[in-house]
Motif scaffolding. Structure first.
Motif, mmCIF file in Angstrom:
data_model
loop_
_atom_site.group_PDB
_atom_site.id
_atom_site.type_symbol
_atom_site.label_atom_id
_atom_site.label_comp_id
_atom_site.label_asym_id
_atom_site.label_seq_id
_atom_site.Cartn_x
_atom_site.Cartn_y
_atom_site.Cartn_z
ATOM 1 N N LEU A 45 0.822 -1.210 0.000
ATOM 2 C CA LEU A 45 0.000 0.000 0.000
ATOM 3 C C LEU A 45 0.855 1.259 0.000
ATOM 4 O O LEU A 45 1.954 1.277 0.554
ATOM 5 C CB LEU A 45 -0.923 0.016 1.221
ATOM 6 N N ARG B 8 -8.038 -0.530 -2.886
ATOM 7 C CA ARG B 8 -6.944 -1.369 -3.374
ATOM 8 C C ARG B 8 -6.947 -2.701 -2.637
ATOM 9 O O ARG B 8 -6.515 -3.721 -3.169
ATOM 10 C CB ARG B 8 -5.622 -0.644 -3.162
ATOM 11 N N ARG C 161 -8.159 5.594 4.316
ATOM 12 C CA ARG C 161 -7.264 6.219 3.325
ATOM 13 C C ARG C 161 -5.867 6.268 3.935
ATOM 14 O O ARG C 161 -5.655 6.868 4.994
ATOM 15 C CB ARG C 161 -7.741 7.618 2.946
ATOM 16 N N ASP D 218 -3.920 5.205 -0.949
ATOM 17 C CA ASP D 218 -4.605 3.949 -1.255
ATOM 18 C C ASP D 218 -5.742 3.744 -0.263
ATOM 19 O O ASP D 218 -5.651 4.152 0.903
ATOM 20 C CB ASP D 218 -3.646 2.758 -1.187
#
Length: 129
Positions: free
Chosen positions: A18, A107, A124, A22
């Motif tokens: 990540l 994601r 986030r 993402d």
């Protein structure tokens, strides 16, 4: 072998991939999983592992700069609402249908065994510097 932190190799590997901004959906067993994102399904039995256990484990490993949840959690799941307000003072509340729409851009999806309504949050990712 790791001695602490997240031991699940699929989840630990997904977290390592990540980057800033993402999105990660942490969800209960009933949340529809959108097509596209990588999914790590931790659900074993109803309630195991719980939303709170998984969320707290993730927060020990991730930098989170924002979070969104369904506004319906306020009336539909007081325990989850209290947990989310405590963990995310700036929590964005959106209609549940909007949260599902926003989740399409995730994601990573981490599915828990939570069996109570609206125990979902879209994280986030931030940066540590």
């Amino acid at each position: 072998m790791k001695k602490s932190g997240i031991l699940n190799r699929h989840l630990a590997g997904a977290l390592a991939e990540l980057g800033h901004t993402d999105l990660v959906l942490v969800c209960d067993a009933g949340m529809p999983v959108p097509p596209g994102p990588r999914v790590v399904d931790l659900a074993f039995r109803a309630g195991v592992p719980s939303f709170a256990e998984v969320l707290d484990g993730l927060l020990e490993e991730l930098v989170v700069e924002g979070a969104a949840a369904a506004q319906e959690v306020l009336d539909g799941n007081e325990a989850a609402a209290a947990l989310l307000r405590e963990r995310f003072p700036g929590l964005d509340l959106v209609p549940h249908e909007e949260l599902k729409r926003l989740s399409r851009d995730a994601r990573l999806v981490v599915r828990t065994g939570e069996a109570s309504p609206y125990a979902n949050v879209l994280l986030r990712c931030g940066v540590f510097f």
